[in-house]
Scaffold this active site. Structure first.
Site, PDB file in Angstrom:
ATOM      1  N   ARG A  46       0.858  -1.199   0.000  1.00 39.94           N
ATOM      2  CA  ARG A  46       0.000   0.000   0.000  1.00 39.94           C
ATOM      3  C   ARG A  46       0.894   1.248   0.000  1.00 39.94           C
ATOM      4  O   ARG A  46       0.635   2.221  -0.706  1.00 39.94           O
ATOM      5  CB  ARG A  46      -0.925   0.010   1.231  1.00 39.94           C
ATOM      6  CG  ARG A  46      -2.031  -1.056   1.185  1.00 39.94           C
ATOM      7  CD  ARG A  46      -3.081  -0.855   2.277  1.00 39.94           C
ATOM      8  NE  ARG A  46      -2.598  -1.115   3.634  1.00 39.94           N
ATOM      9  CZ  ARG A  46      -2.637  -2.296   4.245  1.00 39.94           C
ATOM     10  NH1 ARG A  46      -3.143  -3.351   3.629  1.00 39.94           N
ATOM     11  NH2 ARG A  46      -2.185  -2.428   5.487  1.00 39.94           N
ATOM     12  N   LYS A 136     -11.507  14.924   6.195  1.00 37.80           N
ATOM     13  CA  LYS A 136     -12.687  14.448   5.464  1.00 37.80           C
ATOM     14  C   LYS A 136     -13.524  13.519   6.335  1.00 37.80           C
ATOM     15  O   LYS A 136     -12.975  12.753   7.131  1.00 37.80           O
ATOM     16  CB  LYS A 136     -12.237  13.683   4.220  1.00 37.80           C
ATOM     17  CG  LYS A 136     -13.404  13.201   3.362  1.00 37.80           C
ATOM     18  CD  LYS A 136     -12.968  12.257   2.266  1.00 37.80           C
ATOM     19  CE  LYS A 136     -13.355  10.846   2.618  1.00 37.80           C
ATOM     20  NZ  LYS A 136     -13.118   9.900   1.508  1.00 37.80           N
ATOM     21  N   LYS A 219     -18.229  18.192  -0.344  1.00 39.68           N
ATOM     22  CA  LYS A 219     -17.894  17.138  -1.318  1.00 39.68           C
ATOM     23  C   LYS A 219     -19.145  16.335  -1.633  1.00 39.68           C
ATOM     24  O   LYS A 219     -19.455  15.365  -0.937  1.00 39.68           O
ATOM     25  CB  LYS A 219     -16.794  16.245  -0.732  1.00 39.68           C
ATOM     26  CG  LYS A 219     -16.389  15.071  -1.620  1.00 39.68           C
ATOM     27  CD  LYS A 219     -15.043  14.517  -1.205  1.00 39.68           C
ATOM     28  CE  LYS A 219     -14.708  13.247  -1.941  1.00 39.68           C
ATOM     29  NZ  LYS A 219     -13.316  12.829  -1.758  1.00 39.68           N
TER      30      LYS A 219
HETATM   31  P1  13P Z   1     -14.295   8.455  -5.367  1.00 38.46           P
HETATM   32  O1  13P Z   1     -13.926   9.632  -6.212  1.00 38.46           O
HETATM   33  O2  13P Z   1     -13.626   7.173  -5.813  1.00 38.46           O
HETATM   34  O3  13P Z   1     -15.766   8.330  -5.153  1.00 38.46           O
HETATM   35  O4  13P Z   1     -13.655   8.700  -3.951  1.00 38.46           O
HETATM   36  C1  13P Z   1     -13.800   9.920  -3.370  1.00 38.46           C
HETATM   37  C2  13P Z   1     -13.852   9.750  -1.920  1.00 38.46           C
HETATM   38  O5  13P Z   1     -12.998  10.237  -1.216  1.00 38.46           O
HETATM   39  C3  13P Z   1     -14.965   8.990  -1.324  1.00 38.46           C
HETATM   40  O6  13P Z   1     -15.039   9.233   0.041  1.00 38.46           O
END
Ligand code: 13P
Length: 335
Positions: A46, A136, A219
């Protein structure tokens, strides 16, 4: 709360031409992604895959910040420098996923609630010390015959708002991610109805909890038909419906909207963003990206079948395409 600094970081994260790389897949998710291309899912594998991405040339013109997972923020580059320090040295903000995942919402029909508020402010302090400047938290809302319930939307919105407030108190810009999943057979209209409600309730909770919107980013998902719906709307319609939904439900104080890709193809994710930015309206917020899969899928494939360099090139290509979409300057021929 240092609102000036929060504002500065939030604005820098969505500065012209730039967006965010979501590389914060949990160990479970990242392991599955590696296995899907035939690579053994070890901690070192990873690290190697991600360090290779972070060592790519010139991606910082398209990437203002990288969201990391707890394992990664503690790892080092090949030359021994801490990953968050290496990102910072390139002018890229390190970010961190601070939710601890989802569990079944009690008494629901398969709905999820995101967890991670326990001990959050202490964890934020540690991440700040390590160099993180934004965070996030992802809430997940699914659509089917019974769902989503009002209760699920409300519970997730409350947690998102509490999370955002705590992060801001600790000097970290929160990305508020209420994702309406594209799984299912629902129509784009249904996606629009649910997303509107989710955004509306989320911002009401933000207000209640004293979240400082100029120091936060949203987001969201775009408005698209469910993956298994036979009536897929075209790209222009996705852009129009998404803009309508955001205009009606997102406060203008938020400096930026950084979309998730959510399972869209690389090109769809780029094209949709491009059309929205081509529509040439004076939006109150920057329209940008915080893509995981749409920035990494081709790089991951190359990592397995190509070379470290071809994996970096695949990533740089997607970064460049999305960089153009930020200005509404992407064209199919460039692919
Ligand atoms: P994706 O763009 O693959 O949906 O991932 C964004 C993300 O951080 C989801 O929490």
């Amino acid at each position: 709360m240092d609102i000036k600094n929060l504002e500065k970081i939030a604005n820098n994260l969505v500065s012209p031409g730039k967006g965010i790389l979501a590389a914060d897949e949990s160990n479970g998710t990242m392991s599955k992604r590696l296995e899907s291309v035939g690579i053994e899912p070890t901690e070192e594998n990873r690290r190697k895959y991600r360090v290779n991405l972070f060592s790519s040339k010139n991606y910082e013109k398209a990437i203002s910040g990288v969201i990391l997972y707890d394992e990664t923020i503690r790892q080092k580059m090949d030359d021994g420098v801490d990953i968050p320090t290496a990102l910072k040295e390139r002018g890229v903000y390190p970010g961190i996923k601070v939710d601890t995942g989802t569990k079944e919402l009690e008494g629901s029909f398969g709905e999820k609630i995101t967890e991670g508020l326990d001990g959050l402010s202490k964890r934020c302090k540690e991440y700040f010390e390590m160099g993180a400047r934004f965070t996030k938290w992802r809430a997940v809302i699914s659509i089917d015959e019974d769902n989503p319930s009002e209760r699920c939307i409300k519970a997730n919105a409350e947690s998102l708002a509490k999370y955002a407030r705590i992060c801001q108190e600790e000097g970290l810009v929160p990305i508020i991610e209420p994702e309406v999943l594209m799984d299912g057979t629902h129509s784009a209209e249904k996606c629009m109805e649910v997303t509107s409600k989710v955004l509306d309730i989320t911002f009401a909770e933000c207000e209640k909890n004293g979240v400082y919107l100029p120091g936060a980013l949203l987001k969201p998902n775009m408005i698209i038909s469910g993956k298994n719906n036979n009536n897929q709307i075209d790209r222009n319609r996705v852009a129009e419906m998404t803009i309508q939904c955001l205009t009606e439900n997102v406060p203008k104080e938020i400096p930026g909207i950084v979309f998730l890709s959510g399972g869209q193809s690389d090109q769809d994710a780029t094209a949709h963003l491009d059309i929205m930015n081509k529509m040439n309206k004076e939006y109150p917020w920057e329209l940008s990206y915080s893509y995981g899969r749409a920035l990494q899928a081709s790089a991951l494939k190359e990592w397995a079948v190509g070379t470290p360099e071809s994996s970096q090139n695949a990533f740089i290509k997607r970064a460049e395409m999305n960089h153009r979409a930020r200005y509404g300057k992407w064209e199919l021929e460039l692919e």
